[in-house]
Design an enzyme around this catalytic site. Structure first.
Site, mmCIF file in Angstrom:
data_model
loop_
_atom_site.group_PDB
_atom_site.id
_atom_site.type_symbol
_atom_site.label_atom_id
_atom_site.label_comp_id
_atom_site.label_asym_id
_atom_site.label_seq_id
_atom_site.Cartn_x
_atom_site.Cartn_y
_atom_site.Cartn_z
ATOM 1 N N GLN A 198 2.351 1.860 -3.442
ATOM 2 C CA GLN A 198 1.346 2.371 -4.371
ATOM 3 C C GLN A 198 1.056 3.841 -4.098
ATOM 4 O OE1 GLN A 198 -0.118 1.410 -7.025
ATOM 5 N NE2 GLN A 198 -1.735 2.945 -7.203
ATOM 6 N N GLU A 199 1.043 4.221 -2.832
ATOM 7 C CA GLU A 199 0.695 5.591 -2.464
ATOM 8 C C GLU A 199 1.820 6.584 -2.748
ATOM 9 O OE1 GLU A 199 -2.190 6.375 -1.993
ATOM 10 O OE2 GLU A 199 -3.215 5.490 -0.290
ATOM 11 N N SER A 200 3.056 6.221 -2.396
ATOM 12 C CA SER A 200 4.127 7.229 -2.460
ATOM 13 C C SER A 200 5.439 6.722 -3.030
ATOM 14 C CB SER A 200 4.408 7.755 -1.052
ATOM 15 O OG SER A 200 5.026 6.743 -0.259
ATOM 16 N N ILE A 256 0.849 -1.200 0.000
ATOM 17 C CA ILE A 256 0.000 0.000 0.000
ATOM 18 C C ILE A 256 0.878 1.242 0.000
ATOM 19 C CG2 ILE A 256 -1.719 1.323 1.293
ATOM 20 C CD1 ILE A 256 -2.745 -1.333 2.439
ATOM 21 N N SER A 314 -3.781 8.617 -3.075
ATOM 22 C CA SER A 314 -5.084 8.348 -2.494
ATOM 23 C C SER A 314 -6.142 9.178 -3.178
ATOM 24 C CB SER A 314 -5.050 8.682 -1.009
ATOM 25 O OG SER A 314 -4.138 7.853 -0.347
#
EC number: 4.2.2.n1
Length: 496
Positions: free
Chosen positions: A313-315, A310, A489
């Site tokens: 994927q986010e940063s 996660i 996000s």
């Protein structure tokens, strides 16, 4: 004169009784293979040790073939006992030994030679044989281009039979068969330039290509073929008939499609650039934050590798990033979500990871109890990205379409409709960029697969943090890798 008893009538009766007993014994049928399996309480299966068939990670046994056979064993009410073959020839040899495994499940293709070694079940997966080469080298475009190349394939494989048939038409074609390697090894050899070409099935290439950024498909060699299970030729039809009935059942009730989606539904989201980038970040960035992921994941009862996926994927594991929508930090938290999770500094990696772990656990806990794993995790990820309200809208759309609102495979078909007025006008929460969570979940699943694979050989400690990372076959090139995150996000992510 002495009396001599006549034993003849008595002997005659004894002989008749003995004969009847033997005749009755001969009439008693020995147990069928299926009856024997049920009586023993064990189904013995032999397979290959590979990502597409069967392997063990920190959570235990896994793999597409394993899960499909495990469900069959559960249906029979017996324990599944797994044996792994040294190579394909060994698999068939073991099955043909007295007392050997009764079922072979290893991504096997029915061929003329193999039909003499085993009997095949109904099919459960369609694959295409593909010639692969190293990027930067001359790309073969047809079988004639294979002449003069160093080609290695698995010994005893259907691919070896294909090449033997091609050699009859192209006498200059040479190839080697090896019983000391697996598909992963062959792809590594191509990736590193040790061999020119190999031949693999499309499903195994799709699952493994991310580990080998230099590997490319040259062309498909022939038509699609079907994978099947096998039983030994000396067995009766009872087990084979039961297998066929089971495979037909899981095809009709959607179980097979859900398993395909679980293992193959997200493997094609990665490209060369994404793979190369993730490979670098896996070695250069993750070690700085791995302990934070592990600590927070343990506290919230989440797999740390899922939490790390996660975060990537986010940063892309960057603690100081800020999006144009205002979400910040390694886990890209909104201000409201950060406050609700007790995060005072979103740019502090440890706090951000703690907040993300806590938020994901909260989102997952809010889902209906009817949603079971693994769908619960995938739907929680979608909710984490798009918001629980929009997820519920998509679930209701699925239900209205006669689909299962508790299955990710069905709900992900409905999510893109939230961006179409025809559909979102009928929902409670209205418009949403419904395609984003579909990509969000697919990317995370791929990152998670890779993290699971690269950490599974060492069950204690960390290969990443210890600097001992081993991505199968990538140590001399680059590690695994999915594409750069499509987005951060979603602004639709609700605050608590």
């Amino acid at each position: 004169m002495f009396f001599r008893p006549d034993f003849r009538p008595r002997c005659a009766k004894w002989l008749i009784a003995t004969g009847l007993f033997l005749m009755l014994g001969a009439c008693v049928e020995k147990p069928t293979t299926l009856e024997r399996v049920k009586e023993d309480g064990v189904l013995r299966m032999i397979t290959r040790n590979s990502p597409a068939t069967y392997f063990q990670d920190r959570n235990g046994e896994t793999g597409f073939e394993y899960e499909l056979v495990k469900r069959f064993a559960d249906d029979l009410g017996v324990e599944l006992k797994i044996e792994t073959a040294d190579n394909l020839d060994d698999l068939f040899d073991q099955m043909n030994k007295p007392g050997g495994p009764v079922l072979g499940a290893a991504g096997l293709i029915e061929t003329p030679k193999r039909k003499q070694q085993a009997r095949f079940s109904h099919s459960y997966l369609e694959v295409t044989p593909q010639v692969v080469y190293r990027n930067g080298q001359s790309r073969p475009t047809d079988p004639g281009d294979l002449v003069g190349k160093r080609i290695v394939v698995l010994k005893g494989s259907a691919h070896a039979e294909q090449l033997a048939a091609l050699k009859a038409q192209n006498p200059g074609l040479e190839y080697e068969e090896s019983d000391a390697v697996e598909v992963v090894d062959l792809l590594r050899m191509v990736d590193e330039g040790q061999i020119d070409l190999t031949l693999v099935d499309s499903n195994e290439l799709a699952m493994n290509q991310v580990y080998f950024p230099n590997v490319r498909v040259a062309f498909d060699l022939g038509e699609a073929r079907e994978q099947r299970w096998v039983v030994a030729p000396g067995e009766d039809n009872s087990l084979l008939n039961e297998i066929n009935a089971y495979l037909d059942k899981v095809e009709k009730n959607g179980t097979l499609q859900r398993l395909k989606d679980r293992y193959y539904g997200h493997v094609d989201v990665l490209g060369y650039v994404g793979a190369y980038t993730f490979a670098q970040h896996l070695q250069e960035r993750l070690p700085k934050y791995e302990k934070h992921f592990q600590t927070s994941a343990k506290k919230e009862q989440v797999d740390w590798r899922l939490l790390a996926a996660i975060g990537y994927q986010e940063s892309m594991w960057q603690p100081a990033v800020t999006s144009k929508t205002g979400v910040r930090g390694l886990m890209m938290l909104t201000q409201n979500t950060a406050q609700a999770m007790g995060v005072t500094n979103r740019l502090d990696a440890r706090q951000s990871i703690q907040g993300g772990a806590k938020y994901f656990a909260y989102v997952k806990d809010q889902l209906d109890d009817s949603i079971k794993e693994p769908d619960r995790t995938w739907l929680a990820l979608a909710s984490y990205n798009i918001g629980s309200g929009h997820l519920e809208d998509a679930r209701k759309l699925a239900q209205n379409e006669g689909l299962n609102p508790d299955k990710w495979l069905d709900v992900k078909k409905m999510l893109p409709r939230l961006a179409q007025k025809k559909w979102y006008s009928k929902t409670r929460y209205g418009y949403a960029r419904g395609g984003e969570p579909v990509h969000f979940v697919a990317n995370i699943r791929r990152y998670y697969d890779i993290l699971t694979w690269v950490t599974q050989p060492q069950l204690e400690g960390s290969q990443v943090a210890d600097g001992n990372l081993h991505v199968p076959g990538v140590d001399k090139t680059q590690p695994p890798a999915p594409p750069a995150p499509a987005s951060g996000s979603s602004p639709d992510k609700p605050a608590l």
